[in-house]
Design a protein around this motif. Structure first.
Motif, PDB file in Angstrom:
ATOM      1  N   GLU A  38      55.064-128.912  -6.871  1.00 51.86           N
ATOM      2  CA  GLU A  38      56.195-129.487  -7.613  1.00 51.86           C
ATOM      3  C   GLU A  38      57.304-128.448  -7.766  1.00 51.86           C
ATOM      4  O   GLU A  38      58.482-128.746  -7.590  1.00 51.86           O
ATOM      5  N   TYR A  39      56.885-127.216  -8.052  1.00 51.72           N
ATOM      6  CA  TYR A  39      57.845-126.115  -8.208  1.00 51.72           C
ATOM      7  C   TYR A  39      58.633-125.889  -6.917  1.00 51.72           C
ATOM      8  O   TYR A  39      59.846-125.688  -6.948  1.00 51.72           O
ATOM      9  N   GLU A  45      65.458-128.027  -3.929  1.00 49.56           N
ATOM     10  CA  GLU A  45      66.650-128.808  -4.273  1.00 49.56           C
ATOM     11  C   GLU A  45      67.755-127.913  -4.835  1.00 49.56           C
ATOM     12  O   GLU A  45      68.924-128.068  -4.519  1.00 49.56           O
ATOM     13  N   LYS A  46      67.348-126.963  -5.702  1.00 52.64           N
ATOM     14  CA  LYS A  46      68.328-126.040  -6.283  1.00 52.64           C
ATOM     15  C   LYS A  46      68.967-125.203  -5.186  1.00 52.64           C
ATOM     16  O   LYS A  46      70.199-125.064  -5.124  1.00 52.64           O
ATOM     17  N   GLN A 184      68.613-134.146  -4.904  1.00 56.19           N
ATOM     18  CA  GLN A 184      68.084-134.863  -6.075  1.00 56.19           C
ATOM     19  C   GLN A 184      68.327-133.969  -7.282  1.00 56.19           C
ATOM     20  O   GLN A 184      67.533-133.080  -7.577  1.00 56.19           O
ATOM     21  N   GLU A 185      69.438-134.208  -7.961  1.00 62.09           N
ATOM     22  CA  GLU A 185      69.852-133.317  -9.058  1.00 62.09           C
ATOM     23  C   GLU A 185      68.859-133.290 -10.214  1.00 62.09           C
ATOM     24  O   GLU A 185      68.787-132.306 -10.952  1.00 62.09           O
ATOM     25  N   GLU A 190      64.993-130.263 -13.865  1.00 62.35           N
ATOM     26  CA  GLU A 190      63.600-129.952 -14.198  1.00 62.35           C
ATOM     27  C   GLU A 190      63.306-128.474 -13.943  1.00 62.35           C
ATOM     28  O   GLU A 190      62.603-127.835 -14.727  1.00 62.35           O
ATOM     29  N   TYR A 191      63.837-127.954 -12.852  1.00 63.67           N
ATOM     30  CA  TYR A 191      63.622-126.536 -12.501  1.00 63.67           C
ATOM     31  C   TYR A 191      64.131-125.624 -13.621  1.00 63.67           C
ATOM     32  O   TYR A 191      63.441-124.708 -14.048  1.00 63.67           O
TER      33      TYR A 191
END
Length: 195
Positions: A38-39, A45-46, A184-185, A190-191
């Motif tokens: 997940e991380y 994405e970041k 996916q912002e 979440e990050y």
């Protein structure tokens, strides 16, 4: 930049033939990696957003904190802030081939925002701003090419471009639906919310 594009699975440059030939991650084990945490997905994405806009890590974090302070969805606010950077507006208007090229043109002081010279690529453009190419710069090769090739790239609906006068009119700050970016912002939010 091709290596970063391949790692993230998205063409960050635009029209990168090397990425199209090998759309899998670089390295010895590029094709074999299956396990994705997940991380990893959030980080990817970041990094995608960061590399697309050409922003450094510290600067990106500041954009995130600014976005979280504003009312509304943090992810949408973050993309709005990134999209309203002057170098990105110049790129979206079709005055530069890439965002890096747009950043260089802005840094060299070729643009006026509301009649004032601005040479800061991260300058935030707001609603009703008018961006012009300086009179002295109009006959430079990049701007001649931009006038000739205008229309090849789609201009977003939140701005108007007058190619004959090399002018950009900003109607509004873009909403998420107008920002065409394969990110996916929510994963970026979440990050940062874990830190």
């Amino acid at each position: 930049m091709t290596k970063k594009s391949r790692r993230l699975g998205v063409d960050l440059v635009g029209g990168d033939q090397a990425f199209e030939r090998r759309p899998f991650p670089p390295g010895q084990h590029g094709r074999g990696r299956i396990k994705e945490s997940e991380y990893l997905l959030q980080l990817r994405e970041k990094q995608k957003a960061r590399f697309t806009y050409g922003v450094l890590e510290k600067q990106f974090r500041r954009y995130y904190h600014e976005a979280s302070r504003r009312p509304g969805k943090t992810g949408d606010n973050l993309l709005q802030l990134l999209e309203c950077r002057l170098d990105n507006v110049v790129y979206r208007a079709g005055f530069a081939r890439t965002r890096r090229h747009a950043r260089q043109l802005v840094s060299h002081g070729h643009f006026l925002v509301n009649g004032k010279k601005v040479n800061i690529p991260s300058f935030q453009v707001t609603q009703y701003d008018v961006i012009d190419v300086r009179e002295k710069s109009l006959e430079m090769t990049p701007f001649i090419v931009a006038r000739e090739t205008f229309g090849e790239r789609l201009v977003p609906g939140w701005m108007d471009v007058l190619p004959d006068r090399m002018r950009v009119l900003i109607h509004q700050v873009p909403v998420r639906a107008q920002i065409e970016l394969p990110v996916q912002e929510q994963l970026i939010v979440e990050y940062y919310s874990k830190k």
